[in-house]
Design a protein around this motif. Sequence first.
Motif, PDB file in Angstrom:
ATOM      1  N   GLU A   1     -83.679   1.134  53.293  1.00 62.52           N
ATOM      2  CA  GLU A   1     -83.942  -0.348  53.747  1.00 62.52           C
ATOM      3  C   GLU A   1     -83.185  -1.590  53.551  1.00 62.52           C
TER       4      GLU A   1
ATOM      5  N   ASP B   1     -80.227  -0.632  44.140  1.00 64.11           N
ATOM      6  CA  ASP B   1     -81.681  -0.041  43.810  1.00 64.11           C
ATOM      7  C   ASP B   1     -81.618   1.349  44.273  1.00 64.11           C
TER       8      ASP B   1
ATOM      9  N   ARG C   1     -84.677   9.159  44.280  1.00 65.34           N
ATOM     10  CA  ARG C   1     -85.821   8.831  43.310  1.00 65.34           C
ATOM     11  C   ARG C   1     -86.128   9.930  42.446  1.00 65.34           C
TER      12      ARG C   1
ATOM     13  N   HIS D   1     -84.863   2.204  46.777  1.00 63.30           N
ATOM     14  CA  HIS D   1     -85.112   1.572  48.109  1.00 63.30           C
ATOM     15  C   HIS D   1     -83.829   1.423  49.070  1.00 63.30           C
TER      16      HIS D   1
ATOM     17  N   ALA E   1     -87.317  -4.210  45.352  1.00 62.12           N
ATOM     18  CA  ALA E   1     -86.792  -4.329  46.969  1.00 62.12           C
ATOM     19  C   ALA E   1     -86.985  -5.912  47.175  1.00 62.12           C
TER      20      ALA E   1
END
Length: 392
Positions: free
Chosen positions: A265, A259, A316, A262, A239
């Motif tokens: 965000e 990503d 994840r 992450h 990130a």
Amino acid sequence: MTTTHTRLGSVVVPRADGSTATVGLREPRAWAPHPTPFRERVAFAAAHVVADPLAENVPGAPAALDWEATLAFRQHLFRHGFGVAEAMDTAQRNMGLDWPAVQELVSRSADQARDHDARIAAGAGTDHVGALASAAEVRDAFAEQVAFVEGTGAQVILMASRQLAAVARGPEDYLEVYGELLRQVREPVVLHWLGEAFDPQLRGYWGDVDVDAATETFLGLVREHADRIDGVKVSLLSADHETGLRAALPEGVRLYTGDDFHYPELIRGDGTHHSDALLGAFAAVAPAAAAALAALDDGDLATYDAEMAPTLPLSRHVFEAPTWHYKTGIAFLAWLSGHQPGFTMVGGLQAARSVVHLGRLFELANEARLLPDPALAAHRLRLVLDAAGVPR
């Protein structure tokens, strides 16, 4: 043993230490469709492919697809507002999906996207050839695939090339190859930087194993050819690196986050910059991600955060090391959700994750209420566990 029963029933999942957990099935959520693109963010879902269960989809064999299920899954993504990123690593490029299958997939998918007035981009790489001797040969191989993708009407994604990583002598070879390609493309493209977590053969891409040095080379290329670049798709699972890179991009060049650790965000942004999205994770969590992005369109950050939150543990887990086997989790979730008739994959890749991993995947999808028919999903999980010899 942990127990959380509900009136829908429960299923026992195995743990790596030999214990089990009894997971109560949660009520499915009636996710609202979102058949138009989002206003505040451009969002692509990188889609997987469904193998023909009666074909010889064994390691090393040509890919044979279940076209009905493969294309139906793309319609599912369109219904939730996503564009499709086609024939990317999620579709097993360099892991079983050969060039003839890629060509048919991109052609069929591009036709379907036009029928649904949906956005589509497709990967152009160099995987249709074997070992190459020079950067010039890599450039020519790239150009062949670029011409094909452009001919289908799909937007071009310039994929990272294993062959270029193998022959490049340094940053200058990357700049020469990509510079020439960018001067030739018809419309602005997406540049794809896939990190070694996704493909170890791409270590040192852009001419340096030092990420900061590689980033400077990459940024130099983008700045020189900004008018030919719609955006950059970065999959380094950092990130901090992404926020720094997107702030340094020329105006008008998007950063499409890749990503999967992450993304909430990064897409939300920091008040000054934000990332758009091109994610394999969105193929797994499309209804929830669509609800979040719709809230973002309305300026409702609290709802955005709440809708995204349950998807992150699931993503994840799907992308845990070895990350390049995440495709198995994407296909497994599609099967649990009723989007395909069987859990088979091109190249036999359904064997790439353990039953413990798959059991935990079921548990997280259930927790996120992403299983349209929990009883069907539990039945299918049990079939896999039985086949593996896991005791009831």
